[in-house]
Design an enzyme around this catalytic site. Sequence first.
Site, PDB file in Angstrom:
ATOM      1  CB  CYS A 129      -0.939  -0.022   1.198  1.00 17.61           C
ATOM      2  SG  CYS A 129      -2.362   1.095   1.037  1.00 17.61           S
ATOM      3  CB  SER A 478      -5.763   9.214  -4.297  1.00 12.61           C
ATOM      4  OG  SER A 478      -5.583   8.065  -5.082  1.00 12.61           O
TER       5      SER A 478
END
Length: 562
Positions: A129, A478
């Site tokens: 991640c 993001s």
Amino acid sequence: MSDNGNVDVKRFSKDITVGPKSAPARSMFHAMGFSNEDLAKPLIGVASTWNEVTPCNYHLDRLAQKVKEGIREAGGTPIEFVAITVSDGIAMGTEGMRTSLVTREIIADSIEAVAIGERLDGVVTIAGCDKSLPGCAMAMARLNIPSVFVYGGSIMPGRWRGEDVTIQDVFEAVGAHAAGKLTEDELVDLELHACPGPGSCGGMYTANTMSSALEAMGLSVPGSASPPAMDDRRDQVCIDAGHLVMDCVRNNRRPSDIITKEAMENAVAVALAAGGSTNAALHLPAIAWEAGIPFDLDDIDRVSKRVPHIADMRPGGRYVMADLDKVGGVPLIMKEMLRAGLLHGDCLTVTGNTLAEDVGAAQVSENGQDIVRSTDDPIFAGGTMVILRGNLAPEGAVVKVAGVANRVHSGPARVFEIEDDAFQAVVKGRINPGDVIVIRNEGPKGGPGMREMLAVTGAVFGRGLGDSVGLITDGRFSGATHGMMVGHVAPEAAMGGPIGLIEEGDQITIDGDNQELTLHVDDAELEERRKHWQPLEPRYTKGVLAKYAKLVTSAARGAVCE
């Protein structure tokens, strides 16, 4: 114990494995099944961020076993441990997202603590991640013991209505549903198909951006950034990493030999050529800081001006990492960049070879593919990441212009003190074409934690406003965000930055061509507003977020903690 001349391959572990004084430590090792033969070998940490909180890391326990297999084959003794992760995709748009960037520091700190505490001679770090990749690299730079990085690999794209889809589509579908363009049943059907299994988000979002950058930096097995998470080739990557870390131990090849100013430039260049995430502008300076290398937004800006955008990757383009993998992966990008003289080919990698030697040995498909273009015929001639400055961002701000049709936007400010209020305004139709959404008090210190804004930006695109509004924030985005979205505005509002002085209706210009971020209010008026400005009360007064807020520096410095 030494190997390869005078190199002490048990430089640290001899403290707990050699001589009568180490009998208590050896006794505890025996309780876990380690033999005296095991303890006579170099002790190599295998640090993964495995957990059940995100599909990005869900499979890393399996990869860790393969790394251990490689270490044993190469004459070392692996010792496995784990660090934490928070799922950006799951926490997005919630209070929990404040912890995401904080985990980068926790991951680095925890790997450092175990490696020093357990006297490890080397380490292989495994991450999936977004924050776990730079967290691992920061720990490697900080420890400066023989180290290799392993990426967990990306998720395969889902299929919906005959087309490939990713988590980006689900976030944008939330806005489309709010605008009445998508039914609730269609939204549910999309969510069921977008994420078909383990692996990191599939486009050139933050995880794939950082895996590409770390491969270009020379910290990982050549060609290892692109194979999907569940591809059988990942097993061999992990075994190779186990062999490589032992070679690094025997040759005392350390991160300080690999992470140089030129290697940092290579990392930035590849990230930009691929249309990568703006989070690279936080993470790469942070890795450099841990390595003691001066590297800031000016360096990123300098590289950006000479590197064209050549890889047609989502979110601004058409393809995902699994597609790039089919034609050769990141080495295909680097081969074209080396041909054009855009990389430092003489940089050392964990293999002991130069970057040019590693790339030259890679198998790539240079013909018959349209994912990576020639530098002579780029998607865009300039870099995909633009550093803005001006009276709204004296220290700098970042915008990704990959796939952006209009690089200049002016409009009235719509001011929000918190991300949640901005999201509600978008989904309820209170944002109009031409507006500039301002979200402040979401920076590293003021948030605290510098939340990503994919929930907001996804909703903007879902409502069909992606090409007609701008957004500026002292928070971040993001890697799946695209459009005229400006993040990392510094100084942040909590530090008295000009973003805290904006009032509803003020005119703002985002100029990607001239690299300017301008608030059209004269200096005298701004000075008057400053006299009345007061910071918001801290959202957290104890615990990890309060501690982070006290230590963290400006986003312009990588939001490192001092």
